[in-house]
Design a protein around this motif. Structure first.
Motif, PDB file in Angstrom:
ATOM      1  N   PHE A  68       0.830  -1.206   0.000  1.00 25.10           N
ATOM      2  CA  PHE A  68       0.000   0.000   0.000  1.00 25.10           C
ATOM      3  C   PHE A  68       0.864   1.255   0.000  1.00 25.10           C
ATOM      4  CE2 PHE A  68      -1.750   3.477   2.502  1.00 25.10           C
ATOM      5  CZ  PHE A  68      -2.875   3.789   1.757  1.00 25.10           C
ATOM      6  N   PHE A  69       1.826   1.315   0.917  1.00 26.04           N
ATOM      7  CA  PHE A  69       2.674   2.506   1.011  1.00 26.04           C
ATOM      8  C   PHE A  69       3.544   2.691  -0.224  1.00 26.04           C
ATOM      9  CE2 PHE A  69       1.556   2.355   5.523  1.00 26.04           C
ATOM     10  CZ  PHE A  69       1.292   3.693   5.745  1.00 26.04           C
ATOM     11  N   LYS A  70       4.027   1.600  -0.797  1.00 24.44           N
ATOM     12  CA  LYS A  70       4.815   1.704  -2.022  1.00 24.44           C
ATOM     13  C   LYS A  70       3.972   2.265  -3.160  1.00 24.44           C
ATOM     14  CE  LYS A  70       8.437  -1.725  -1.286  1.00 24.44           C
ATOM     15  NZ  LYS A  70       9.047  -2.963  -1.770  1.00 24.44           N
ATOM     16  N   LYS A  71       2.733   1.791  -3.275  1.00 27.26           N
ATOM     17  CA  LYS A  71       1.829   2.275  -4.324  1.00 27.26           C
ATOM     18  C   LYS A  71       1.522   3.754  -4.137  1.00 27.26           C
ATOM     19  CE  LYS A  71      -2.864   1.720  -5.225  1.00 27.26           C
ATOM     20  NZ  LYS A  71      -4.054   1.060  -4.795  1.00 27.26           N
ATOM     21  N   GLU A  72       1.223   4.155  -2.914  1.00 30.59           N
ATOM     22  CA  GLU A  72       0.908   5.563  -2.634  1.00 30.59           C
ATOM     23  C   GLU A  72       2.131   6.449  -2.830  1.00 30.59           C
ATOM     24  OE1 GLU A  72      -2.240   6.909  -1.929  1.00 30.59           O
ATOM     25  OE2 GLU A  72      -2.729   4.896  -2.636  1.00 30.59           O
ATOM     26  N   ALA A  73       3.285   5.974  -2.412  1.00 30.47           N
ATOM     27  CA  ALA A  73       4.518   6.753  -2.561  1.00 30.47           C
ATOM     28  C   ALA A  73       4.828   6.993  -4.037  1.00 30.47           C
ATOM     29  CB  ALA A  73       5.677   6.034  -1.883  1.00 30.47           C
ATOM     30  N   LYS A  74       4.586   5.993  -4.845  1.00 27.58           N
ATOM     31  CA  LYS A  74       4.832   6.143  -6.287  1.00 27.58           C
ATOM     32  C   LYS A  74       3.931   7.218  -6.877  1.00 27.58           C
ATOM     33  CE  LYS A  74       5.638   3.372 -10.355  1.00 27.58           C
ATOM     34  NZ  LYS A  74       5.689   2.029 -10.911  1.00 27.58           N
ATOM     35  N   LYS A  75       2.672   7.268  -6.414  1.00 25.34           N
ATOM     36  CA  LYS A  75       1.716   8.293  -6.883  1.00 25.34           C
ATOM     37  C   LYS A  75       2.233   9.695  -6.604  1.00 25.34           C
ATOM     38  CE  LYS A  75      -2.614   6.172  -5.770  1.00 25.34           C
ATOM     39  NZ  LYS A  75      -3.873   6.405  -5.068  1.00 25.34           N
ATOM     40  N   TYR A  76       2.844   9.881  -5.434  1.00 27.63           N
ATOM     41  CA  TYR A  76       3.261  11.203  -4.988  1.00 27.63           C
ATOM     42  C   TYR A  76       4.762  11.436  -5.141  1.00 27.63           C
ATOM     43  CZ  TYR A  76      -1.448  11.336  -3.219  1.00 27.63           C
ATOM     44  OH  TYR A  76      -2.808  11.294  -3.134  1.00 27.63           O
ATOM     45  N   ASN A  77       5.416  10.528  -5.837  1.00 30.44           N
ATOM     46  CA  ASN A  77       6.844  10.657  -6.129  1.00 30.44           C
ATOM     47  C   ASN A  77       7.676  10.893  -4.867  1.00 30.44           C
ATOM     48  OD1 ASN A  77       9.034  10.631  -7.877  1.00 30.44           O
ATOM     49  ND2 ASN A  77       9.007  12.855  -8.102  1.00 30.44           N
TER      50      ASN A  77
END
Length: 75
Positions: free
Chosen positions: A48-57
């Motif tokens: 989850f955090f990896k996916k969200e982090a990718k969204k927000y660079n």
């Protein structure tokens, strides 16, 4: 912008001065004191955090750290 902006000297209306709320450059430059820890998290949480982090660079570890900091600040 291809069109030139035309400024006029008109009244601005009701203007309110607000206090400075931005951090100083020194505060921005300082790093928070951190402590390295080892923790085991569920795969679902990390994904989850990896996916969200990718969204927000950003870095997922930084997001987890901010989440923990916010939690501790309110409890």
């Amino acid at each position: 912008m291809k069109e030139k902006i035309k400024f006029t000297d008109e009244p601005m209306g009701n203007v309110q001065v607000v206090s400075d709320f931005l951090p100083t450059p020194e505060e921005l430059a300082l790093k928070d004191e951190t402590v390295k820890v080892t923790i085991t998290l569920s795969k679902a949480s990390v994904d989850f955090f990896k996916k969200e982090a990718k969204k927000y660079n950003t870095q997922y570890q930084k997001m987890i750290r901010r989440l923990l900091d916010e939690y501790t600040a309110h409890h």
